[in-house]
Design a protein around this motif. Structure first.
Motif, PDB file in Angstrom:
ATOM      1  N   GLU A 100       4.609   8.782   5.038  1.00  0.00           N
ATOM      2  CA  GLU A 100       5.452   7.882   5.826  1.00  0.00           C
ATOM      3  C   GLU A 100       6.929   8.231   5.697  1.00  0.00           C
ATOM      4  OE1 GLU A 100       5.849   3.739   4.652  1.00  0.00           O
ATOM      5  OE2 GLU A 100       5.277   4.242   2.605  1.00  0.00           O
ATOM      6  N   GLY A 101       7.277   9.003   4.690  1.00  0.00           N
ATOM      7  CA  GLY A 101       8.669   9.378   4.484  1.00  0.00           C
ATOM      8  C   GLY A 101       9.408   8.395   3.598  1.00  0.00           C
ATOM      9  N   LYS A 102      10.440   8.887   2.948  1.00  0.00           N
ATOM     10  CA  LYS A 102      11.239   8.089   2.017  1.00  0.00           C
ATOM     11  C   LYS A 102      11.888   6.885   2.703  1.00  0.00           C
ATOM     12  CE  LYS A 102      15.492   8.634  -0.651  1.00  0.00           C
ATOM     13  NZ  LYS A 102      16.490   9.616  -1.103  1.00  0.00           N
ATOM     14  N   GLU A 103      12.486   7.117   3.862  1.00  0.00           N
ATOM     15  CA  GLU A 103      13.207   6.043   4.549  1.00  0.00           C
ATOM     16  C   GLU A 103      12.280   4.892   4.932  1.00  0.00           C
ATOM     17  OE1 GLU A 103      13.470   9.314   5.379  1.00  0.00           O
ATOM     18  OE2 GLU A 103      15.408   9.616   4.384  1.00  0.00           O
ATOM     19  N   HIS A 104      11.122   5.227   5.467  1.00  0.00           N
ATOM     20  CA  HIS A 104      10.180   4.178   5.879  1.00  0.00           C
ATOM     21  C   HIS A 104       9.633   3.439   4.662  1.00  0.00           C
ATOM     22  CE1 HIS A 104       6.613   2.299   7.754  1.00  0.00           C
ATOM     23  NE2 HIS A 104       7.458   2.166   8.755  1.00  0.00           N
ATOM     24  N   ALA A 105       9.364   4.168   3.582  1.00  0.00           N
ATOM     25  CA  ALA A 105       8.873   3.522   2.361  1.00  0.00           C
ATOM     26  C   ALA A 105       9.910   2.534   1.822  1.00  0.00           C
ATOM     27  CB  ALA A 105       8.516   4.563   1.305  1.00  0.00           C
ATOM     28  N   PHE A 106      11.185   2.937   1.823  1.00  0.00           N
ATOM     29  CA  PHE A 106      12.242   2.032   1.357  1.00  0.00           C
ATOM     30  C   PHE A 106      12.422   0.843   2.308  1.00  0.00           C
ATOM     31  CE2 PHE A 106      13.701   5.193  -1.755  1.00  0.00           C
ATOM     32  CZ  PHE A 106      14.002   4.349  -2.819  1.00  0.00           C
ATOM     33  N   LYS A 107      12.259   1.068   3.599  1.00  0.00           N
ATOM     34  CA  LYS A 107      12.367  -0.031   4.560  1.00  0.00           C
ATOM     35  C   LYS A 107      11.284  -1.074   4.284  1.00  0.00           C
ATOM     36  CE  LYS A 107      12.402  -1.064   9.477  1.00  0.00           C
ATOM     37  NZ  LYS A 107      11.311  -1.248  10.342  1.00  0.00           N
ATOM     38  N   ARG A 108      10.043  -0.602   4.088  1.00  0.00           N
ATOM     39  CA  ARG A 108       8.954  -1.544   3.787  1.00  0.00           C
ATOM     40  C   ARG A 108       9.211  -2.266   2.473  1.00  0.00           C
ATOM     41  NH1 ARG A 108       3.572  -0.196   3.095  1.00  0.00           N
ATOM     42  NH2 ARG A 108       4.079   1.819   2.201  1.00  0.00           N
ATOM     43  N   LEU A 109       9.723  -1.530   1.473  1.00  0.00           N
ATOM     44  CA  LEU A 109      10.017  -2.141   0.177  1.00  0.00           C
ATOM     45  C   LEU A 109      11.087  -3.222   0.313  1.00  0.00           C
ATOM     46  CD1 LEU A 109       9.722  -2.303  -2.900  1.00  0.00           C
ATOM     47  CD2 LEU A 109      11.371  -0.421  -3.067  1.00  0.00           C
ATOM     48  N   ARG A 110      12.166  -2.934   1.047  1.00  0.00           N
ATOM     49  CA  ARG A 110      13.233  -3.936   1.241  1.00  0.00           C
ATOM     50  C   ARG A 110      12.705  -5.187   1.942  1.00  0.00           C
ATOM     51  NH1 ARG A 110      15.847   0.517   3.029  1.00  0.00           N
ATOM     52  NH2 ARG A 110      17.144   1.535   1.495  1.00  0.00           N
ATOM     53  N   GLU A 111      11.843  -4.995   2.947  1.00  0.00           N
ATOM     54  CA  GLU A 111      11.256  -6.144   3.648  1.00  0.00           C
ATOM     55  C   GLU A 111      10.434  -7.009   2.687  1.00  0.00           C
ATOM     56  OE1 GLU A 111       9.090  -4.282   6.826  1.00  0.00           O
ATOM     57  OE2 GLU A 111      10.886  -3.954   8.037  1.00  0.00           O
ATOM     58  N   LEU A 112       9.661  -6.368   1.819  1.00  0.00           N
ATOM     59  CA  LEU A 112       8.866  -7.120   0.839  1.00  0.00           C
ATOM     60  C   LEU A 112       9.750  -7.851  -0.164  1.00  0.00           C
ATOM     61  CD1 LEU A 112       5.894  -4.761  -0.020  1.00  0.00           C
ATOM     62  CD2 LEU A 112       5.742  -7.095   0.804  1.00  0.00           C
ATOM     63  N   ILE A 113      10.777  -7.169  -0.632  1.00  0.00           N
ATOM     64  CA  ILE A 113      11.707  -7.785  -1.598  1.00  0.00           C
ATOM     65  C   ILE A 113      12.373  -8.999  -0.970  1.00  0.00           C
ATOM     66  CG2 ILE A 113      13.863  -7.443  -2.861  1.00  0.00           C
ATOM     67  CD1 ILE A 113      12.952  -4.470  -3.182  1.00  0.00           C
ATOM     68  N   ASN A 114      12.843  -8.858   0.266  1.00  0.00           N
ATOM     69  CA  ASN A 114      13.482  -9.981   0.954  1.00  0.00           C
ATOM     70  C   ASN A 114      12.516 -11.145   1.120  1.00  0.00           C
ATOM     71  OD1 ASN A 114      15.900  -8.605   1.125  1.00  0.00           O
ATOM     72  ND2 ASN A 114      15.490  -7.828   3.181  1.00  0.00           N
ATOM     73  N   ALA A 115      11.294 -10.874   1.536  1.00  0.00           N
ATOM     74  CA  ALA A 115      10.290 -11.928   1.700  1.00  0.00           C
ATOM     75  C   ALA A 115       9.970 -12.579   0.368  1.00  0.00           C
ATOM     76  CB  ALA A 115       9.026 -11.361   2.343  1.00  0.00           C
ATOM     77  N   PRO A 155       0.833  -1.200   0.000  1.00  0.00           N
ATOM     78  CA  PRO A 155       0.000   0.000   0.000  1.00  0.00           C
ATOM     79  C   PRO A 155       0.870   1.253   0.000  1.00  0.00           C
ATOM     80  CG  PRO A 155      -0.466  -1.397   1.916  1.00  0.00           C
ATOM     81  CD  PRO A 155       0.665  -2.018   1.185  1.00  0.00           C
ATOM     82  N   LEU A 156       0.403   2.281  -0.696  1.00  0.00           N
ATOM     83  CA  LEU A 156       1.091   3.555  -0.716  1.00  0.00           C
ATOM     84  C   LEU A 156       0.622   4.369   0.480  1.00  0.00           C
ATOM     85  CD1 LEU A 156       0.715   4.399  -4.514  1.00  0.00           C
ATOM     86  CD2 LEU A 156       2.332   2.857  -3.385  1.00  0.00           C
ATOM     87  N   ILE A 157       1.557   4.806   1.283  1.00  0.00           N
ATOM     88  CA  ILE A 157       1.227   5.571   2.491  1.00  0.00           C
ATOM     89  C   ILE A 157       1.971   6.901   2.420  1.00  0.00           C
ATOM     90  CG2 ILE A 157       1.202   5.595   5.013  1.00  0.00           C
ATOM     91  CD1 ILE A 157       1.458   2.534   4.941  1.00  0.00           C
ATOM     92  N   TYR A 158       1.348   7.881   1.760  1.00  0.00           N
ATOM     93  CA  TYR A 158       1.992   9.185   1.660  1.00  0.00           C
ATOM     94  C   TYR A 158       2.065   9.823   3.035  1.00  0.00           C
ATOM     95  CZ  TYR A 158       2.004   8.673  -3.331  1.00  0.00           C
ATOM     96  OH  TYR A 158       2.255   8.214  -4.594  1.00  0.00           O
TER      97      TYR A 158
END
Length: 168
Positions: free
Chosen positions: A148-163, A143-146
């Motif tokens: 949340e900030g760039k850092e948090h968005a990238f953190k969530r993205l990395r977690e999804l990529i790893n999973a 989900p897009l959460i405007y």
């Protein structure tokens, strides 16, 4: 999934579910001063916005851009600048995306770190969009959460990529 359907009578927002989702075109753009929002489309005020002309222009292009063999680039005035093939060297120089990726190499041929780097130089109005622009490149959804900030968005993205990569 909500899709904007564009035809000669105007546009309409239509919701599709699961297997009923039709073929659709994604048009990327840069935010303008008075951008049309989802709310504007729903409440019928979109045509009064200064940037509604972009919606009309993109709609006309989309009627042509379903599974295009070429990706065309236009100026904000609607002038054709070139296509992905004719501008590939410029695209590489600006984005850092290798020409081989632009020519259709499998994205899995590129490391996660290399694909992540493709957004580093990307200029976005909303900082989170740097991360969100990579969702298709990694074949993940979040989900897009405007706000949340760039850092948090990238953190969530990395977690999804790893999973996602562990699941393969």
């Amino acid at each position: 999934m909500r899709l904007l359907q564009y035809n000669s009578n105007g546009d309409s927002l239509t919701e599709f579910f699961d297997s009923d989702i039709p073929k659709y075109t994604i048009l990327s753009h840069r935010w303008g001063a008075e951008e049309v929002t989802l709310k504007d489309l729903i409440d019928g005020t979109s045509k009064s916005k200064a940037d509604y002309g972009k919606i009309q222009f993109c709609g006309e292009q989309a009627k042509q851009l379903i599974a295009p063999a070429s990706v065309d680039f236009f100026s904000k005035e609607g002038e054709l600048l070139g296509n992905k093939a004719s501008l590939e060297r410029h695209i590489y120089e600006i984005t850092g995306i290798p020409v081989s990726a632009l020519r259709g190499s499998l994205l899995s041929d590129f490391s996660i770190a290399e694909r992540m780097s493709w957004a580093e130089r990307r200029e976005t109005t909303r900082k989170e969009d740097q991360a969100y622009s990579l969702l298709g490149i990694f074949d993940v959804y979040m989900p897009l959460i405007y706000g949340e900030g760039k850092e948090h968005a990238f953190k969530r993205l990395r977690e999804l990529i790893n999973a996602h990569s562990r699941g393969k």
